[in-house]
Write a protein that holds these residues in place. Structure first.
Motif, PDB file in Angstrom:
ATOM      1  N   ASP A 575       0.865  -1.167   0.107  1.00 31.31           N
ATOM      2  CA  ASP A 575      -0.155   0.050   0.071  1.00 31.31           C
ATOM      3  C   ASP A 575       0.755   1.364   0.033  1.00 31.31           C
ATOM      4  OD1 ASP A 575      -2.253  -1.286  -0.076  1.00 31.31           O
ATOM      5  OD2 ASP A 575      -2.704  -1.530   2.123  1.00 31.31           O
ATOM      6  N   ILE A 576       1.951   1.245   0.792  1.00 31.58           N
ATOM      7  CA  ILE A 576       2.761   2.415   0.931  1.00 31.58           C
ATOM      8  C   ILE A 576       3.508   2.459  -0.527  1.00 31.58           C
ATOM      9  CG2 ILE A 576       5.079   3.372   1.854  1.00 31.58           C
ATOM     10  CD1 ILE A 576       4.161   1.796   4.365  1.00 31.58           C
ATOM     11  N   GLU A 577       3.934   1.630  -1.269  1.00 25.89           N
ATOM     12  CA  GLU A 577       4.659   1.663  -2.697  1.00 25.89           C
ATOM     13  C   GLU A 577       3.404   1.991  -3.581  1.00 25.89           C
ATOM     14  OE1 GLU A 577       6.043  -2.124  -3.454  1.00 25.89           O
ATOM     15  OE2 GLU A 577       8.030  -1.715  -2.014  1.00 25.89           O
ATOM     16  N   ALA A 578       2.067   1.774  -3.275  1.00 26.18           N
ATOM     17  CA  ALA A 578       1.099   2.186  -4.172  1.00 26.18           C
ATOM     18  C   ALA A 578       0.938   3.773  -4.048  1.00 26.18           C
ATOM     19  CB  ALA A 578      -0.217   1.405  -4.063  1.00 26.18           C
ATOM     20  N   LEU A 579       0.838   3.980  -2.763  1.00 24.50           N
ATOM     21  CA  LEU A 579       0.780   5.542  -2.551  1.00 24.50           C
ATOM     22  C   LEU A 579       2.184   6.479  -3.303  1.00 24.50           C
ATOM     23  CD1 LEU A 579      -0.545   7.987  -1.243  1.00 24.50           C
ATOM     24  CD2 LEU A 579       1.019   7.363   1.017  1.00 24.50           C
ATOM     25  N   GLY A 580       3.294   5.600  -3.151  1.00 28.60           N
ATOM     26  CA  GLY A 580       4.522   6.432  -3.621  1.00 28.60           C
ATOM     27  C   GLY A 580       4.276   6.509  -5.385  1.00 28.60           C
ATOM     28  N   ARG A 581       3.742   5.605  -5.775  1.00 31.08           N
ATOM     29  CA  ARG A 581       3.550   5.587  -7.301  1.00 31.08           C
ATOM     30  C   ARG A 581       2.537   6.615  -7.604  1.00 31.08           C
ATOM     31  NH1 ARG A 581       3.895  -0.165  -6.683  1.00 31.08           N
ATOM     32  NH2 ARG A 581       1.676  -0.302  -6.525  1.00 31.08           N
ATOM     33  N   SER A 582       1.298   6.730  -6.807  1.00 32.29           N
ATOM     34  CA  SER A 582       0.321   7.635  -7.031  1.00 32.29           C
ATOM     35  C   SER A 582       1.037   9.166  -6.965  1.00 32.29           C
ATOM     36  CB  SER A 582      -0.981   7.666  -6.305  1.00 32.29           C
ATOM     37  OG  SER A 582      -1.441   6.220  -6.398  1.00 32.29           O
ATOM     38  N   LEU A 583       1.701   9.425  -5.901  1.00 33.39           N
ATOM     39  CA  LEU A 583       2.386  10.538  -5.893  1.00 33.39           C
ATOM     40  C   LEU A 583       3.316  11.004  -6.951  1.00 33.39           C
ATOM     41  CD1 LEU A 583       2.906  10.624  -2.005  1.00 33.39           C
ATOM     42  CD2 LEU A 583       1.207  11.824  -3.116  1.00 33.39           C
ATOM     43  N   LYS A 584       4.114   9.913  -7.299  1.00 25.99           N
ATOM     44  CA  LYS A 584       4.899  10.253  -8.379  1.00 25.99           C
ATOM     45  C   LYS A 584       4.176  10.792  -9.539  1.00 25.99           C
ATOM     46  CE  LYS A 584       8.640   7.283  -6.808  1.00 25.99           C
ATOM     47  NZ  LYS A 584       9.529   6.000  -7.094  1.00 25.99           N
ATOM     48  N   PHE A 585       3.095   9.926  -9.961  1.00 21.79           N
ATOM     49  CA  PHE A 585       2.183  10.028 -11.257  1.00 21.79           C
ATOM     50  C   PHE A 585       1.711  11.365 -10.971  1.00 21.79           C
ATOM     51  CE2 PHE A 585      -2.095  10.350 -12.980  1.00 21.79           C
ATOM     52  CZ  PHE A 585      -1.899  10.116 -14.260  1.00 21.79           C
ATOM     53  N   ALA A 586       1.072  11.841  -9.856  1.00 26.61           N
ATOM     54  CA  ALA A 586       0.736  13.317  -9.850  1.00 26.61           C
ATOM     55  C   ALA A 586       1.572  14.199  -9.938  1.00 26.61           C
ATOM     56  CB  ALA A 586       0.135  13.499  -8.393  1.00 26.61           C
ATOM     57  N   ASN A 587       2.849  14.074  -9.679  1.00 26.38           N
ATOM     58  CA  ASN A 587       3.996  15.362  -9.577  1.00 26.38           C
ATOM     59  C   ASN A 587       4.518  15.122 -10.968  1.00 26.38           C
ATOM     60  OD1 ASN A 587       3.957  16.165  -7.070  1.00 26.38           O
ATOM     61  ND2 ASN A 587       4.981  14.533  -6.080  1.00 26.38           N
ATOM     62  N   ILE A 588       4.896  14.233 -11.464  1.00 34.09           N
ATOM     63  CA  ILE A 588       5.687  13.929 -12.816  1.00 34.09           C
ATOM     64  C   ILE A 588       4.420  14.164 -13.971  1.00 34.09           C
ATOM     65  CG2 ILE A 588       7.068  12.567 -14.265  1.00 34.09           C
ATOM     66  CD1 ILE A 588       8.042  11.039 -11.781  1.00 34.09           C
ATOM     67  N   ALA A 589       3.473  13.401 -13.825  1.00 38.37           N
ATOM     68  CA  ALA A 589       2.473  13.618 -15.085  1.00 38.37           C
ATOM     69  C   ALA A 589       1.039  14.506 -15.000  1.00 38.37           C
ATOM     70  CB  ALA A 589       2.092  12.054 -15.434  1.00 38.37           C
ATOM     71  N   LEU A 590       0.591  14.152 -13.815  1.00 38.39           N
ATOM     72  CA  LEU A 590      -0.704  14.769 -13.802  1.00 38.39           C
ATOM     73  C   LEU A 590      -0.534  16.539 -13.629  1.00 38.39           C
ATOM     74  CD1 LEU A 590      -3.790  14.438 -13.579  1.00 38.39           C
ATOM     75  CD2 LEU A 590      -3.464  14.231 -10.918  1.00 38.39           C
ATOM     76  N   VAL A 591       0.222  17.113 -12.591  1.00 40.83           N
ATOM     77  CA  VAL A 591       0.010  18.203 -12.793  1.00 40.83           C
ATOM     78  C   VAL A 591       0.819  19.099 -14.075  1.00 40.83           C
ATOM     79  CG1 VAL A 591       1.168  20.244 -11.354  1.00 40.83           C
ATOM     80  CG2 VAL A 591       0.596  18.272  -9.993  1.00 40.83           C
TER      81      VAL A 591
END
Length: 611
Positions: A575-591
């Motif tokens: 779950d922690i790694e999933a959260l990390g992937r979500s944050l990376k996606f938000a910072n790198i791609a989504l924003v």
């Protein structure tokens, strides 16, 4: 205009304007700061600003940090940077009254010798390796010095308090005067049963090393002006004139540390034959009422969770005493400078403090019971033979009771009309500073220290932090109101609360399965070892085909269990790694995607407006 902007000359002008702005900002806006941290970690408090504004003479501050030596310690370097930024904020606010030097003491250099001369604490990074320094030395115009030997990372929330305390100590280097009024033999006495003198309490020996002591009589009618802190210990049956003197002292800005008690076991005054048992209680009832609190009358606090084990005599087993409490760290206020750094305190037959309804003062508990506590009648402790009775009778109320509290804020006089012969006293104060403790026994030697005699010198060996609590409280109160207002700040390193919550939930879900797999694995390994064990070590182990098949089965089971165990442990962090992937996606791609879509939408809107 557009042609100029896109021409070479226009681009040159833009570049020159940019350089001019940077030059202007570096010269004129170098002191400008914008602190966007949630708890304003880089902004000094109003109390510190007042201390710095009152500086009359310059102060030199030397900040020693082994920057080169600590190149592989990022956590320490980050904290050192915070200390440096805070010191620079002090320098700016002091308006030239603070001279700050940042020193990197290289090994075997004069700067390292200077740090050692100041008494700063060098930490060896490895056996026989270089010393690492992270401390502060201050000097005033008279040559007096004050040091912080080492900035401990676990005390970072008190960074501003320690810095302000050092600055104020240099600005006013004389030792504070503590006026002591006690109903107990704290300075030594005479033991009637042993027929020999008793030494002073060790806590008073500790206090004398840091403060000037002025003993006061029980019938005093005016607290001397030079007293900055009044220490009351078991103020028993004080006359009205003394209560009024204490009232006026507190209202005019004096600080008070009061130890009261519903049943003081240290009060051993002998009564006359035929007289009733002596009253062992003490209080400041009229003053407490005016200050917005009370000690619950005739009640002693019992606590099943913090009950101490006490010996019933030689050869007898120890029993738990519900009214003798060992208070752990979570019973102490971690946000108050007087208790935050302490590990445990011990109290005996302590009372209960509580705020009064409608009080204007602020009541902050410093020492508290657990939830497995209840009040006992104080009278029964005079005849108590077996403390086990208290544990059997304990019926927890589920409430946490305050044993000590800090009281501050606006207060009225307990004697608004004065007393006989004195009618012109103060009626109120905008702010008072009082620490009240509902126990006196915590100051006695038997509750916190073993004292050894070494060639006539008394050597204390403390096993509890009782004296440290009293000294911390006196040290805090002896500062100015501005220093007292500088309380603990937020931590520079913030925990990942969401990650920690996910980790706790995962542990709850998977820990039971992991333990079951560990048990299966241990059982399999035990059976496998039993099959492979030979009764005669000199002979080779020969297994029947059935035993060989069983061994292969156990080996396969062992591999299977270990695979399942790895999978469970992987799930703990999934779950922690999933959260990390979500944050990376938000910072790198989504924003960036959202920003791009926003710019495109704005461009289309402007095109439509132009057309």
């Amino acid at each position: 205009m557009k042609k100029l902007m896109y021409s070479s000359a226009g681009l040159l002008l833009i570049a020159l304007a940019f350089l001019a702005f940077n030059l202007f900002s570096s010269l004129s806006l170098s002191g400008a700061r914008l602190d966007l941290t949630e708890q304003k970690l880089y902004t000094i408090s109003a109390g510190t600003e007042q201390i710095l504004a009152e500086l009359e003479q310059p102060i030199e501050l030397d900040f020693f940090f082994s920057d080169t030596t600590a190149k592989d310690l990022p956590a320490l370097r980050n904290y050192a940077k915070r200390v440096e930024e805070m010191l620079k904020a002090y320098q700016r606010a002091a308006d030239g009254k603070i001279q700050l030097r940042i020193i990197d003491p290289a090994p075997f250099s004069e700067d390292e010798d200077k740090a050692a001369e100041f008494g700063l604490q060098g930490i060896p990074l490895q056996q026989g390796g270089d010393q690492l320094y992270l401390g502060l030395a201050g000097k005033n115009a008279q040559g007096d010095t004050q040091v912080i030997p080492f900035f401990a990372l676990d005390q970072e929330e008190f960074l501003e308090y320690e810095l302000s305390r050092l600055v104020q100590s240099l600005a006013k280097p004389e030792r504070p005067v503590v006026g002591v009024l006690s109903g107990l033999p704290i300075n030594g006495g005479f033991d009637m049963q042993a027929r020999q003198p008793t030494p002073p309490w060790m806590v008073m020996e500790e206090i004398r090393q840091l403060f000037k002591i002025e003993s006061l009589k029980a019938d005093i009618d005016l607290i001397p002006e030079q007293v900055s802190v009044l220490l009351l210990i078991h103020p028993k049956q004080l006359p009205e004139q003394t209560l009024y003197a204490i009232d006026q002292f507190v209202l005019r800005g004096g600080k008070l540390l009061a130890f009261v008690d519903p049943f003081s076991e240290a009060d051993t005054q002998a009564g006359m034959p035929g007289e009733m048992a002596i009253d062992k209680s003490s209080s400041l009832t009229p003053l407490f009422k005016a200050w917005g609190l009370r000690m619950v009358p005739d009640k002693v606090l019992g606590d099943g969770s913090y009950a101490m084990s006490v010996s019933m005599g030689q050869g007898q087993r120890a029993v738990r005493h519900a009214a003798w409490l060992s208070l752990p760290k979570n019973a102490l206020d971690q946000d108050d400078i007087s208790t935050a750094a302490l590990e445990n305190l011990t109290v005996a037959t302590a009372g209960i403090l509580e705020p009064l309804e409608g009080a204007k003062t602020r009541f902050i508990p410093l020492l508290q019971s657990s939830q497995y506590a209840m009040p006992f009648d104080a009278k029964r402790f005079g005849l108590l033979q077996n403390p086990e009775e208290l544990i059997r009778e304990l019926q927890p109320t589920g409430e946490r009771y305050a044993i000590a509290a800090r009281i501050s804020g606006p207060a009225q006089s307990a004697y608004p009309d004065g007393i006989e012969g004195r009618k012109d006293g103060l009626k109120q104060a905008d702010s008072i500073n009082v620490i009240a403790v509902a126990d006196t026994d915590l100051l006695t030697d038997r509750m916190w220290v073993q004292v050894q005699d070494f060639f006539g010198q008394r050597i204390p060996q403390p096993w509890a932090d009782n004296a440290a609590f009293a000294i911390n409280a006196l040290d805090n109160l002896s500062g100015s109101d501005a220093l007292i207002s500088v309380r603990s700040r937020g931590r520079f390193t913030r925990p990942f609360e969401v990650v920690e919550a996910i980790q706790r939930d995962a542990e709850v879900r998977f820990r039971e399965k992991e333990q079951a797999l560990q048990a299966r694995l241990a059982d399999t390994e035990q059976k496998l070892a039993a099959l492979q064990r030979s009764d005669d070590p000199s002979k080779a182990l020969e297994l029947t085909p059935e035993q060989q098949a069983t061994v292969r089965q156990f080996l396969q089971e062992k591999v299977k269990i270990r695979k399942e165990l790895r999978e469970v442990r992987y799930q703990l962090n999934a779950d922690i790694e999933a959260l990390g992937r979500s944050l990376k996606f938000a910072n790198i791609a989504l924003v960036p995607l959202l920003l791009t879509l926003g710019v495109l939408a704005l461009w289309l809107w402007r095109r439509r407006q132009q057309s």
